[in-house]
Design an enzyme around this catalytic site. Structure first.
Site, short mmCIF file in Angstrom:
data_model
loop_
_atom_site.label_atom_id
_atom_site.label_comp_id
_atom_site.label_asym_id
_atom_site.label_seq_id
_atom_site.Cartn_x
_atom_site.Cartn_y
_atom_site.Cartn_z
N HIS A 1 0.84 -1.21 0.00
CA HIS A 1 0.00 0.00 0.00
C HIS A 1 0.87 1.25 0.00
CE1 HIS A 1 0.03 1.45 4.29
NE2 HIS A 1 0.16 0.17 4.61
N ASP B 1 5.60 2.40 7.32
CA ASP B 1 4.24 1.98 7.02
C ASP B 1 3.59 2.96 6.04
OD1 ASP B 1 1.77 0.76 7.08
OD2 ASP B 1 1.18 1.62 9.00
N GLU C 1 -5.40 2.11 2.04
CA GLU C 1 -5.31 0.97 2.95
C GLU C 1 -5.61 1.38 4.37
OE1 GLU C 1 -3.14 -1.90 5.69
OE2 GLU C 1 -3.04 0.28 5.51
N GLU C 2 -5.10 2.56 4.75
CA GLU C 2 -5.21 3.00 6.14
C GLU C 2 -6.62 3.35 6.56
OE1 GLU C 2 -2.98 2.51 8.13
OE2 GLU C 2 -1.01 2.72 7.23
N ASP D 1 3.90 -5.26 3.64
CA ASP D 1 3.42 -4.10 4.40
C ASP D 1 4.29 -3.95 5.64
OD1 ASP D 1 2.02 -2.13 5.72
OD2 ASP D 1 0.09 -3.15 5.67
N HIS E 1 2.39 4.55 13.07
CA HIS E 1 1.27 5.49 12.98
C HIS E 1 1.53 6.78 13.76
CE1 HIS E 1 -2.14 2.66 11.41
NE2 HIS E 1 -1.06 2.66 10.64
#
Length: 506
Positions: free
Chosen positions: A275, A287, A320-321, A349, A448
């Site tokens: 992603h 990420d 994706e998130e 990922d 994140h």
């Protein structure tokens, strides 16, 4: 940066017969300063891992970092950062000889306009803190209510899963339910049908409950820690709560980027995905700039090899998130014949976690948190395990939990596999012996957050996992026999995910 310990492992795996570079493969380097010196591979080695180098992957990641820095600090879907990052990927693919296309889709995007409020107003006042004590479930409806808090079948994990649980429920009260048995969407709908003005779901694991109700709910919904839940249940009949959520759903559009090899059998296509989008909080370089960069460089170098036996399709997923939207829309849009032509799916990922592990997706379905993988997935797991064993490197299985873009492929019955270096899980003492790093800490403490930047990447993890990525792509471009018998019919198996991306569903 942590330096891993490399422990010998018995029974080295065999690498496939090498494929030669295509004629003219030693063409001039592309912009970015990627020098591509011609080389010769031994007959018992893969060629692609020698071409896909950590330095080249790092250059892509540094460029993604720069793009984020100059475009609002992130690469989230439907932002300038995502669009510029997508242009970068397209440009690199075109320079390597591909004809990338945009696969566009619309989706409902949920966002909070201001922090949610959860307060106990009686019998005594308690303020609860967002993120620490509770989390708004994604796609929670908006609302602001002050009302009695009423437990619903609080002695059972089936709490709120049946309409009968709400027999005699007072109109307008806030329903307090336990996590378990059925999706949060069912608990919430049952509560709304019974007249509840809001829903609180108590987690059964440490920490606040980061969940989703899937589609916009009629009432506000939050998930709380076990400790907060215990306080609410202990308050008794005099419990009163204020629950306020300020959120909205808007329709947006975004896109995936798809590029296919020039040759290879199109009726036995290997799909390789990562992603491209990140979270709004930061640049998202691990990420998933790491997976994006590795797949991109693998695609660039793969174009230098001889014509493959099987077509390879490289996919860079959007959104994706926000719930695996891009990959899901892509699979949903395939006809039965198009789906039949996909031999397998490989997902990458996060491959550069600072406190990393070498994790291989559980294609055998042996872990408690894994859902039943399609037939052939175990063969993909074995390929990666054998590769690491052959490199004297330890690897471990990781759950097929529905948390990344493999989810839609698995649900459609496509054999799936991939690699992962860890996110919010905690490293054990035993794993320190395998990989180095720090026990008792997350695999990626920057997950994140705004600190997910290129200077926090563990380059040893990138090197180990990207070599395995390149090896798998070259292997399956040659033959998928152990996975699908080359031309077997893909048959969907029951696959009911517990997670949608990063959010719990139940």
């Amino acid at each position: 940066m942590n330096v891993p310990s490399r422990h010998p492992v018995p029974s080295p795996g065999r690498a496939p017969v090498a494929r030669r570079l295509a004629a003219g493969g030693a063409t001039a380097a592309l912009v970015l300063g990627f020098g591509l010196a011609p080389g010769t591979a031994h007959a018992d080695e893969s060629v692609l891992p020698t071409l896909v180098t950590t330095d080249k992957i790092r250059a892509h990641m540094e460029n993604l970092q720069t793009i984020a820095d100059y475009n609002g600090g992130n690469r989230a879907s439907a932002t300038a950062g995502y669009d510029v990052a997508a242009k970068y990927v397209i440009n690199q693919l075109e320079r390597a000889g591909y004809t990338p296309v945009k696969h566009t889709y619309e989706y409902d995007s949920w966002a909070e306009n201001s922090p949610a409020v959860l307060t106990q107003t009686a019998p005594e006042k308690r303020e609860f803190t967002p993120a620490d004590d509770f989390v708004t479930m994604s796609y929670s409806g908006a609302g602001d209510t002050t009302a009695p808090g009423v437990p619903v079948n609080a002695d059972s994990a089936e709490s709120g899963c049946a309409a009968d649980d709400f027999a005699g429920f007072p109109e307008g009260a806030v329903a307090i339910t336990l996590r378990g048995t059925c999706p949060f969407s069912e608990k919430t709908q049952n509560a709304a049908d019974a007249g509840a003005s809001g829903v609180v779901v108590i987690n059964n694991e440490p920490g606040p409950l980061n969940g989703t109700v899937g589609t916009e709910s009629a009432v506000p919904v939050v998930g709380v820690t076990p400790e907060v839940g215990a306080e609410l249940l202990a308050a008794g009949e005099g419990l009163e709560l204020r629950l306020a959520v300020d959120a909205a759903v808007t329709t947006r559009s975004s896109y995936n980027i798809i590029a296919e090899s020039a040759g290879g059998a199109p009726d036995n296509t290997v799909v390789v995905g990562a992603h491209l989008d990140g979270v709004p909080e930061g640049a998202g370089i691990n990420d998933n700039g790491s997976g994006t960069a590795a797949v991109l460089e693998t695609a660039r170098q793969f174009a230098r090899l001889d014509t493959p036996n099987n077509q390879v399709r490289f996919a860079f997923w959007g959104t994706e998130e926000e719930g695996l939207v891009g990959s899901t829309r892509y699979v949903e849009g395939l006809s039965d014949d198009e789906l039949e032509q996909i031999a397998l799916y490989l997902n990458f990922d996060m491959i550069g976690s600072e406190n990393f592990g070498r994790f291989v997706y559980d294609g055998r379905g042996e872990l408690d948190g894994s859902l039943p993988p399609p037939a052939g997935s175990a063969a993909i797991q074995k390929l990666f395990e054998d590769y690491f064993t052959g490199q004297d490197l330890v690897s471990e299985p990781t759950e097929f939990s529905g948390r990344s873009d493999y989810s839609a492929f698995m649900e459609a019955g496509v054999p799936s596999g991939g690699l992962f270096s860890g996110a919010d899980g905690i490293k054990t003492e035993e794993q320190v012996e395998y990989y180095g790093g720090v026990a008792g800490e997350p695999y990626d403490a920057n997950y994140h957050t705004a600190d997910d930047r290129v200077d926090e990447i563990n380059w040893d993890a990138v090197e180990d996992l990207s070599d395995a990525i390149a090896h798998s792509v070259e292997t399956y471009a040659d033959s998928t026999l152990p996975v699908n018998g080359v031309a077997s019919t893909q048959q969907a198996q029951e696959f009911e995910a517990d997670r949608l991306g990063d959010r719990w569903l139940r």
